[in-house]
Design a protein around this motif. Structure first.
Motif, short mmCIF file in Angstrom:
data_model
loop_
_atom_site.label_atom_id
_atom_site.label_comp_id
_atom_site.label_asym_id
_atom_site.label_seq_id
_atom_site.Cartn_x
_atom_site.Cartn_y
_atom_site.Cartn_z
N ALA B 28 0.83 -1.20 0.00
CA ALA B 28 0.00 0.00 0.00
C ALA B 28 0.86 1.25 0.00
O ALA B 28 0.57 2.21 -0.72
N PHE B 29 1.93 1.25 0.81
CA PHE B 29 2.82 2.41 0.79
C PHE B 29 3.45 2.58 -0.58
O PHE B 29 3.55 3.70 -1.09
N GLY B 30 3.89 1.47 -1.20
CA GLY B 30 4.50 1.55 -2.52
C GLY B 30 3.53 2.09 -3.56
O GLY B 30 3.88 2.95 -4.37
N THR B 31 2.28 1.57 -3.54
CA THR B 31 1.29 2.04 -4.50
C THR B 31 0.99 3.52 -4.31
O THR B 31 0.94 4.29 -5.28
N ILE B 54 4.47 0.80 -13.83
CA ILE B 54 5.22 -0.40 -13.43
C ILE B 54 5.50 -0.46 -11.93
O ILE B 54 5.38 -1.55 -11.35
N PRO B 55 5.83 0.62 -11.21
CA PRO B 55 6.00 0.50 -9.75
C PRO B 55 4.72 0.03 -9.06
O PRO B 55 4.79 -0.72 -8.07
N VAL B 56 3.57 0.43 -9.56
CA VAL B 56 2.31 0.02 -8.94
C VAL B 56 2.10 -1.48 -9.12
O VAL B 56 1.70 -2.19 -8.18
N VAL B 57 2.42 -2.00 -10.31
CA VAL B 57 2.26 -3.44 -10.55
C VAL B 57 3.23 -4.22 -9.67
O VAL B 57 2.89 -5.26 -9.11
#
Lengths: 78, 164
Positions: B28-31, B54-57
Motif C-alpha cells: 500500500a505504501f508503494g502504491t 510499473i511501480p504500482v504493478v
C-alpha cells in the motif's frame, strides 16, 4: 480547451483499449497466482505445497514481465 | 511440558495474519507513493502513464507474495495434532515474508515516485528505473524463499509426535 483535450485523451485511451488492458492485468494479478497454486498443488505436484508456492510465484512474475513488455511495445507503437 | 499444547495454533495463525498484513502495508505504501508521482507525471505527459505504472504493478506483486505465503501456511493448520514446533515455524515464516514485504514495498514506493518524476524529463531513466525496482522487489522474494524453506520443515506433516 483543457476539457476538450482531456476528452480527446479519454476517447483515445478507450479506442486503443488501455483501460481494458489495465483491468485485465489487475484481475489476472489476483486470479493467476491463486489458481496456479491450487491447480499445481492437486494436478502437478501431488500435494507438495512448497513446489506449488514456487509455481504461483513464477506465474505472478510472468504476469509482471508481460505487463512490462506490453507497456514498452505500446510506447514504441505510439 | 506438552509437545502439542492447545494454544499452538495461535502462533500459526499469527504467522498467517502477519504475512498478509505486513506485506500489504508495504504494498500500500508503494502504491500510494508511486501513485503520487504518476499523478504528477500525468499532468505533463499522459502518454507515458502505461509505462510509469510499473511501480504500482510491482507493489501488487509484493502483496501477492504475502498472499501466497498466507495460503501456504493456513493450508497446514489443524486443531488436532499441531505441535508447538510447527506453530513457531509458521510464525517465523509469516514474519519473514511480512517484514521483507514491508521493506520492499517501502523501497518500491520511494524509488517509483522519484523515477517517474525524472522520466518526464529524460526518457532514458526508464531502464534504470526498472532495474532499481527489480532489485527492490527481490528483497521481498528473499523473504518468501526463507518462508518457504522454513515451512518445508513441517510440510510433510509432523502431527505424529503428538500421539507418540
Amino acid at each position: 480547451t483543457e476539457q476538450a483535450a482531456i476528452g480527446k485523451l479519454n476517447t483515445q485511451a478507450a479506442s486503443n483499449g488501455t483501460l481494458f488492458k489495465l483491468v485485465i492485468f489487475s484481475l489476472s494479478l489476483g486470479i493467476i497466482p491463486l489458481t496456479s497454486y491450487y491447480g499445481s498443488l492437486f494436478y502437478l505436484w501431488n500435494g507438495n505445497s512448497t513446489l506449488a508456492a514456487i509455481t504461483a510465484i513464477v506465474a505472478a512474475n510472468l504476469v509482471l514481465i508481460a505487463y512490462i513488455v506490453l507497456s514498452v511495445l505500446e510506447d514504441k507503437q505510439a | 511440558m506438552s509437545v502439542c499444547p492447545p494454544y499452538a495454533p495461535f502462533f500459526g495463525f499469527a504467522g498467517v495474519a502477519s504475512a498478509m498484513v505486513l506485506s500489504t502495508i508495504g504494498a500500500a505504501f508503494g502504491t500510494a507513493k508511486a501513485g503520487i508521482g504518476i499523478a504528477g507525471l500525468g499532468t505533463f505527459k499522459p502518454e507515458l502513464i502505461m509505462k510509469s505504472l510499473i511501480p504500482v504493478v510491482m507493489s501488487g506483486i509484493i502483496a501477492v507474495y504475502g498472499l501466497v505465503v498466507s495460503v501456504l501456511i493456513s493450508g497446514a493448520l489443524t486443531p488436532e495434532g499441531y505441535p508447538l514446533f510447527a506453530g513457531f515455524i509458521h510464525l517465523g515464516a509469516g514474519l519473514a515474508c511480512g517484514f521483507t514485504g514491508l521493506t520492499a514495498g517501502y523501497a518500491i514506493g520511494i524509488v517509483g515516485d522519484a523515477c517517474v518524476r525524472a522520466y518526464v524529463q529524460e526518457s532514458k531513466v526508464f531502464v534504470s528505473m526498472v532495474l532499481i525496482l527489480i532489485f527492490a522487489e527481490v528483497l521481498g522474494l528473499y523473504g518468501l524463499i526463507v518462508a518457504l524453506i522454513m515451512n518445508s520443515k513441517v510440510a510433510g506433516g509432523v502431527g505424529e509426535i503428538c500421539y507418540s
